[in-house]
Design a protein around this motif. Sequence first.
Motif, PDB file in Angstrom:
ATOM      1  N   PRO A   1       1.126  10.308  35.858  1.00  0.00           N
ATOM      2  CA  PRO A   1       1.206   9.212  36.812  1.00  0.00           C
ATOM      3  C   PRO A   1       0.157   8.112  36.608  1.00  0.00           C
ATOM      4  O   PRO A   1       0.408   6.958  36.917  1.00  0.00           O
ATOM      5  CB  PRO A   1       1.029   9.898  38.169  1.00  0.00           C
ATOM      6  N   GLY A   2      -1.008   8.443  36.091  1.00  0.00           N
ATOM      7  CA  GLY A   2      -2.046   7.420  35.983  1.00  0.00           C
ATOM      8  C   GLY A   2      -2.073   6.694  34.655  1.00  0.00           C
ATOM      9  O   GLY A   2      -3.066   6.058  34.316  1.00  0.00           O
TER      10      GLY A   2
ATOM     11  N   GLY B   1      -3.492   3.006  34.269  1.00  0.00           N
ATOM     12  CA  GLY B   1      -4.936   2.877  34.437  1.00  0.00           C
ATOM     13  C   GLY B   1      -5.684   3.412  33.228  1.00  0.00           C
ATOM     14  O   GLY B   1      -6.671   2.839  32.786  1.00  0.00           O
ATOM     15  N   VAL B   2      -5.187   4.534  32.685  1.00  0.00           N
ATOM     16  CA  VAL B   2      -5.855   5.123  31.520  1.00  0.00           C
ATOM     17  C   VAL B   2      -5.772   4.165  30.339  1.00  0.00           C
ATOM     18  O   VAL B   2      -6.770   3.948  29.623  1.00  0.00           O
ATOM     19  CB  VAL B   2      -5.235   6.484  31.164  1.00  0.00           C
TER      20      VAL B   2
ATOM     21  N   GLY C   1      -8.117   1.306  30.922  1.00  0.00           N
ATOM     22  CA  GLY C   1      -9.495   1.781  30.763  1.00  0.00           C
ATOM     23  C   GLY C   1      -9.851   1.962  29.299  1.00  0.00           C
ATOM     24  O   GLY C   1     -10.897   1.499  28.830  1.00  0.00           O
ATOM     25  N   LEU C   2      -8.975   2.622  28.554  1.00  0.00           N
ATOM     26  CA  LEU C   2      -9.251   2.857  27.126  1.00  0.00           C
ATOM     27  C   LEU C   2      -9.301   1.529  26.367  1.00  0.00           C
ATOM     28  O   LEU C   2     -10.159   1.333  25.501  1.00  0.00           O
ATOM     29  CB  LEU C   2      -8.178   3.761  26.516  1.00  0.00           C
TER      30      LEU C   2
END
Lengths: 319, 588, 240
Positions: free
Chosen positions: B284-285, B288-289, B292-293
């Motif tokens: 689900p995230g 965002g991951v 972020g990466l």
Amino acid sequence: MDALQYLENFLQSLVAGLLMGAMYGLMCVGLTIIFGVMRVINFAQGEFMMLGMYFAYFCFAWFGSYAFFDGLWLPFLLALLAGPAVFLVGLVLHRLLINAVTGRQASQLEAQGHYAQLVLTLGIALVLQNGGLFLFGSSPVSVSNELSYSAWEWGPMIGDRVSVFVNQAQTVSAILAVFVVIGFGLLMARTRLGKSLRASADNPDAAIYMGINVDRAHRLAFGFGVGITAIGGGLLASNAPFQPYIGTEYVIIMYAGVVLGGLGSIRGAFLGGLSIGVLQQVSAIILPNQLQNTVIFICFLIIILFRPQGFFGKKDRTA
Amino acid sequence: MTFTGVRKDFLHIALFGLVYFVLALLVSNSYYLLIMTIVPVWAVMGLSWNLFSGYSGLISFGHAAFFGLGAYLVALCMVVWELNPWVTIPLATVVGGLSGLLVGIPTFRLRGHYFALAMLAYPLALLYIFEWLGYQEVALPMNREAPLLYMQFENPFYYVLLALLLLLFTLVITSLISHSRLGMSLLAIKLDEDAAEAVGINTLYWKLVAITISAALAGAAGGFYAVVLLVVTPLAVFGMLVSAQALIFAMFGGVGTLWGPVLGAIILVPLSEILYARYAADFPGIQGVIYGLAIIAVILFAPQGILWKVRSLLRPGQFRMLGSSASVADFTANESLLAVSQDAHNDTILEVSNLSKAYGGLQATDQLSFSVRQGELLGIIGPNGAGKTTLFNLLNGFVRPDNGSIRFQNKALVNLRPNRICAMGIARTFQVAKPFTHLSVLDNVIVGAYVHTSSRQAAGQIASAAIALVGLQQQCDLPGANLTNKELRLMELARALASRPSLILVDEILAGLDPEAMQEMLVVLQKVRALGITIVIIEHSMQAMVQLVDRFVVLDHGALLAQGSPEDIVKNPAVIEAYLGKKWLENA
Amino acid sequence: MPDSILLELANISAGYGGPRVLHDINIALSAGEFISVIGPNGAGKSTLFKTISGIVTPTSGSITYKGENLLAIEASRRAHLGVAHVPEGRQVFGSMSVLENLELGAYVDKSGADFKQTFEKIISWFPVLGERQQQLAGTLSGGEQQMLAIGRGLAANPDILMLDEPSMGLAPAIADEIFERLIEIHRSTGLSIILVEQRVAEALHFASRAYVLEAGRIILSGNPAELHNDDRIRQAYLGM
């Protein structure tokens, strides 16, 4: 409501605020040690708190069934163990990522690396909270036991009219938080390690002349900082349900406390966190629930705009 | 000279618009068209962030506040008053701009870390306020009978078209700004805020202009976003991810560039959307991951974004330049542009009385009084730590004195901001040179020339005259960071001259120069003096100073030790002792 | 006596990324010697020390210390080998007490076994540090801070003490007192000292050998008496 009822509400909120505030204070101490030594604003601090919470949660789920000893105390023990666990995570992240944009490496970057540090820790925050969503799921969980639902009663006082209930789990957590802060304060004040960290914060060049490895001091400060905040998270985990996104709102609460206390001061950070806890709980008497955190943010803005050196700390030299 | 740059940008913008338009015509899948609508919205957000933070260097984590206000304004106006988006999106732009101004006024008291933190608090406070007001989920009412009026089209292609128009509009604005005095001033602030103030840039004013425009664009993006998604929730528009995305697209693509934020959005939005559509159930995230990466990778491997990285790979060794890199065809040594007329009725240009400043226990300036005569070349000397640079910082407004007064041309200076003092006619150079590293020499000097003119052309003429006077014509296209020590000092002198000062404070301009370069510098200083400009110079090299100055003021421990002609000063026992030590006299 | 050479800089050039600050510096220090490096401000004296203690990495040249290649050793390790740097502007740890500053001076001594003895010695040279040991270093006067900075350097029991402009910003009487104490320490312990100073007379008076640095180059070197009569020094400082 009559006056005595107000008094009761106020005392009840004050006590709850002090107990919550002690845990906030502990988390603020973690944040401030990172800023104090490394001069880095860590946006991901709330996510390390979240890691502490889930550490306590999963260990409780795994070990709780074995019940090595009285299960009542296990959540608190796990909260304390979250410290060393997240400390190690912090060391690794510092070596792999943070170190590239802080300390002596920062002097080669634009604006002494502030730019890069803020954005890098934001990236770490995004990865941790969204990765957390994957690993831990999005439904709120909590670590609770009998103590969470038990309270001591103070009173009745003033002719049976006023009673204050003190939650037992929160009380134990608050006491542990105070002990950790005192223990860490002693480590910083008395030991060779603590002195070397303070020297690195005070004057990194001079610290190198003393033979202190400032990169290593930064790594340890980062580890201690996130570890201590994780203990705070672990203690908070037996208090209310949480989910992986919880870090964002707490990062502001932590910064509010730290800025209130003056960036970089341990004592100031603890008192700042304590004040924020009281403010949050007491404001709930007159304000709706949703606005509790807004009060903190507005308070934070007022402090940072008009007294960025804080109320409890010394004037910050880097302001 | 500048219009070629703008014209080139406009051509690129038109080409980009055309390609995007044709591409949208070719796509029929409505999901892909939705992505093609969202990409420009986020590109606008990236550009909005970039216009403020990318150019000024002040990091905003709060652009969600402006975006969210725009989104809620459009949604609520439609729900409550049935106002259509053609009215409310411009209104959202105005409200966004005003909120930017309101946020900027108090928050620009802060710098660096504190600024970034404060900006984070605004959208989060708004988030909870909107939840409390009961707007957890505001759905836009459907008005299928008037699709054009309410921007509720059957065919998703029209959304792409509108989004593209918004993006093209933003690109045009960004291009115009980056070639204007505003863009130049913001870059100067980013590269060195102190130096920017000292060369006469009203940093507060330009920052407010920038955040207002930037927030207005974010408000427009938010308003349009509400129309596209038809539902607005506090988390979706005020959440941390909104501010983060704006920043990430700009940083990823290339910070401080026109196309960087667009590139960032074009790469990252479809990537995260498609992965989200495919894997959201298991992961689900994932959005965002990915963000972020992406941002971690950029910071570690291409700290200024991929556009800059590609540019440095294509042209290795070339320095990363910001700004419009104007070029001037001829450097006429038009000294009349720089000359100052002397006030015949006033012999004293600067009067310092009882000036004191202490840092902790150290008395940096101690009851200091002296005056500077109009047209003279005054040397300020004294041993290391005597308080010479502190004196300059007091004179140009960087530091406020604890006590005492400074009068310049009979006007009081204390408590004025450095840019005001510069505009009044006091310019300075720095002990440790403060070039705007990523601007060309010419642009460095043009920044200084804007003090008394807002016309780019006039500023260019003054700058070229100043550059000709110090003899840096050959280096005018070099970036500030690539200059030799001597060139840096000359550039700072030219930048100071460009503000057309009556008085220049020159701080250790000879330090580290070899004897030959030192002689050249002395010649330039004499030329400056011939313009009628009064010079106060701090220098350690007495050798050069005795040839140059009319008079010395000697400081020791922040106080006046002696003043007088060079011949008298080098024989003064107190001066010899301060410089060479007591034992020198004993042994002599 | 080449075998008694403690520290040797050969052809050192250095800078901070931009223009070069030091050009081709050659300096040698024998064990037990007291040498001075003098020169006007901006000559590169502090950069010279920072190169020895590892804050600045030279662009070329070599530094040999006790026969070892010092440049191969990480900056903070150099203190552990006996190189003590008393930096320009004192740079005491202002938020920490006088005693803590001295303890940090002895950081290289992990066990702390010798600290008590060293501490006694330091306060015998600078009694004011003993009187103020609980006071925060930031609240000391300039002269006291300089004494603390020197004491902190001595606390490591170093083999070389590098002193960067100990007289900076101090009243002449206090600077004199500090110089007197330094020569006393040098004579009683045989400690090797490199002094960087802009006060020429004092620097020449105490040293057995001196180097004159100007614009990053060594323009003169030799014994103090000769240098004292050299007009070039007076000229470099006073211009006439």
